[in-house]
Structures are given as C-alpha cells and as structure tokens.
Enzyme design. Sequence first.
Site, PDB file in Angstrom:
ATOM      1  N   GLN A  95       0.842  -1.202   0.000  1.00  0.00           N
ATOM      2  CA  GLN A  95       0.000   0.000   0.000  1.00  0.00           C
ATOM      3  C   GLN A  95       0.872   1.246   0.000  1.00  0.00           C
ATOM      4  O   GLN A  95       1.798   1.362   0.809  1.00  0.00           O
ATOM      5  CB  GLN A  95      -0.927  -0.005   1.231  1.00  0.00           C
ATOM      6  CG  GLN A  95      -1.933   1.129   1.206  1.00  0.00           C
ATOM      7  CD  GLN A  95      -2.933   1.080   2.361  1.00  0.00           C
ATOM      8  OE1 GLN A  95      -2.912   0.163   3.185  1.00  0.00           O
ATOM      9  NE2 GLN A  95      -3.791   2.068   2.419  1.00  0.00           N
ATOM     10  N   HIS A 101      -8.689   1.928  -0.481  1.00  0.00           N
ATOM     11  CA  HIS A 101      -9.217   1.880  -1.850  1.00  0.00           C
ATOM     12  C   HIS A 101      -9.161   0.454  -2.366  1.00  0.00           C
ATOM     13  O   HIS A 101      -8.328  -0.346  -1.953  1.00  0.00           O
ATOM     14  CB  HIS A 101      -8.437   2.818  -2.777  1.00  0.00           C
ATOM     15  CG  HIS A 101      -6.953   2.617  -2.739  1.00  0.00           C
ATOM     16  ND1 HIS A 101      -6.158   3.132  -1.726  1.00  0.00           N
ATOM     17  CD2 HIS A 101      -6.126   1.941  -3.547  1.00  0.00           C
ATOM     18  CE1 HIS A 101      -4.906   2.784  -1.942  1.00  0.00           C
ATOM     19  NE2 HIS A 101      -4.852   2.050  -3.027  1.00  0.00           N
ATOM     20  N   HIS A 103      -8.741  -1.750  -5.824  1.00  0.00           N
ATOM     21  CA  HIS A 103      -8.322  -1.725  -7.230  1.00  0.00           C
ATOM     22  C   HIS A 103      -9.251  -2.635  -8.042  1.00  0.00           C
ATOM     23  O   HIS A 103      -9.496  -3.781  -7.657  1.00  0.00           O
ATOM     24  CB  HIS A 103      -6.901  -2.285  -7.382  1.00  0.00           C
ATOM     25  CG  HIS A 103      -5.820  -1.451  -6.754  1.00  0.00           C
ATOM     26  ND1 HIS A 103      -4.985  -0.638  -7.485  1.00  0.00           N
ATOM     27  CD2 HIS A 103      -5.429  -1.322  -5.456  1.00  0.00           C
ATOM     28  CE1 HIS A 103      -4.115  -0.047  -6.667  1.00  0.00           C
ATOM     29  NE2 HIS A 103      -4.375  -0.452  -5.426  1.00  0.00           N
TER      30      HIS A 103
HETATM   31  P1  AMP Z   1      -1.785   1.299  -3.452  1.00  0.00           P
HETATM   32  O1  AMP Z   1      -0.500   0.565  -3.683  1.00  0.00           O
HETATM   33  O2  AMP Z   1      -2.926   0.346  -3.276  1.00  0.00           O
HETATM   34  O3  AMP Z   1      -1.702   2.325  -2.346  1.00  0.00           O
HETATM   35  O4  AMP Z   1      -2.083   2.040  -4.812  1.00  0.00           O
HETATM   36  C1  AMP Z   1      -2.169   3.418  -4.970  1.00  0.00           C
HETATM   37  C2  AMP Z   1      -2.487   3.658  -6.431  1.00  0.00           C
HETATM   38  O5  AMP Z   1      -2.817   5.027  -6.579  1.00  0.00           O
HETATM   39  C3  AMP Z   1      -1.339   3.361  -7.392  1.00  0.00           C
HETATM   40  O6  AMP Z   1      -1.743   2.359  -8.328  1.00  0.00           O
HETATM   41  C4  AMP Z   1      -1.088   4.711  -8.066  1.00  0.00           C
HETATM   42  O7  AMP Z   1      -0.776   4.587  -9.438  1.00  0.00           O
HETATM   43  C5  AMP Z   1      -2.395   5.428  -7.853  1.00  0.00           C
HETATM   44  N1  AMP Z   1      -2.318   6.885  -7.845  1.00  0.00           N
HETATM   45  C6  AMP Z   1      -1.383   7.668  -7.259  1.00  0.00           C
HETATM   46  N2  AMP Z   1      -1.651   8.967  -7.444  1.00  0.00           N
HETATM   47  C7  AMP Z   1      -2.799   9.020  -8.172  1.00  0.00           C
HETATM   48  C8  AMP Z   1      -3.593  10.083  -8.708  1.00  0.00           C
HETATM   49  N3  AMP Z   1      -3.281  11.369  -8.515  1.00  0.00           N
HETATM   50  N4  AMP Z   1      -4.700   9.754  -9.423  1.00  0.00           N
HETATM   51  C9  AMP Z   1      -5.025   8.477  -9.639  1.00  0.00           C
HETATM   52  N5  AMP Z   1      -4.322   7.424  -9.154  1.00  0.00           N
HETATM   53  C10 AMP Z   1      -3.224   7.695  -8.440  1.00  0.00           C
END
Ligand code: AMP
Length: 107
Positions: A95, A101, A103
């Site tokens: 994370q 969130h 995916h």
């Molecule tokens: P996680 O590893 O589950 O915390 O994933 C966070 C996700 O947020 C990653 O896949 C990023 O590519 C995505 N992310 C980061 N910044 C943004 C943004 N501004 N808009 C959309 N997605 C984002």
Amino acid sequence: MKNMTDCLFCKIIAKEIPSSMVYEGSQAVGFKDINPKAKHHILVVPRKHIDSVMAMEEGDQELVGHLIWDAKKIAEDLQLEGYQLRFHVGAKGGQEIFHLHLHLLAD
Ligand code: AMP
Ligand code: ZN
C-alpha cells in the site's frame, strides 16, 4: 490517522485535485489509476477517510461491502467479462496511498 487535509485521495474526492472520475456514488467514487497496471484500472475509494483495511473499525464493514458493490457496477458499465478486485494492506502489503481503496483491474 494521517491528517486528512494532506490526503491525496481526500483531495481528489473534494475535486481539489483533478482525476478521471468514472463513478460518483453516495458512499464512494471511482477514478482511473494514474499509472494503470491493466487496460482498465479503476480505484474505488470511500468518501470517508479510513487509512487502510488494517485501520477499519467496527461499523466500517458495510462501507467496505459497498466498495465491492460499486466496483461491480463500474465493471458492468465497462462491460467487463472478468476482472480482479484487490486491496493492498499496509506498507508491507504494497500500500502506497493511505486512504483505503479497492483496485479494479481488467485487460
Ligand atoms: P496502493 O498501492 O494500493 O496504495 O495504490 C495506490 C495507487 O494510486 C497506485 O496504483 C497509483 O498509481 C495510484 N495513484 C497515485 N496517485 C494518483 C492520482 N493522482 N490519481 C489516480 N491514481 C493515483
Ligand atoms: Zn483521505
């Protein structure tokens, strides 16, 4: 809990930072991942700030069930025939953004 005023996803939900929103529900929103790992990569994000699955409290179960429901609705809109739903939980679980969130991924 992290300061919500510093939270990227809270800012996206508040429309203080632009995103490619595909879904806006009463409890959660869906927007395109900025760095997609599949043809379709949507993040389903509760309007309520919760750091992580690890930080869920009694009473948050329904909200998380709602995320799965909203992901299903988004998948139907996209006419996906199959997809993955994934939570990264904690830094050691991959994370990076500490606003819970889900995916939604599909090729
Ligand atoms: P996680 O590893 O589950 O915390 O994933 C966070 C996700 O947020 C990653 O896949 C990023 O590519 C995505 N992310 C980061 N910044 C943004 C943004 N501004 N808009 C959309 N997605 C984002
Ligand atoms: Zn947040």
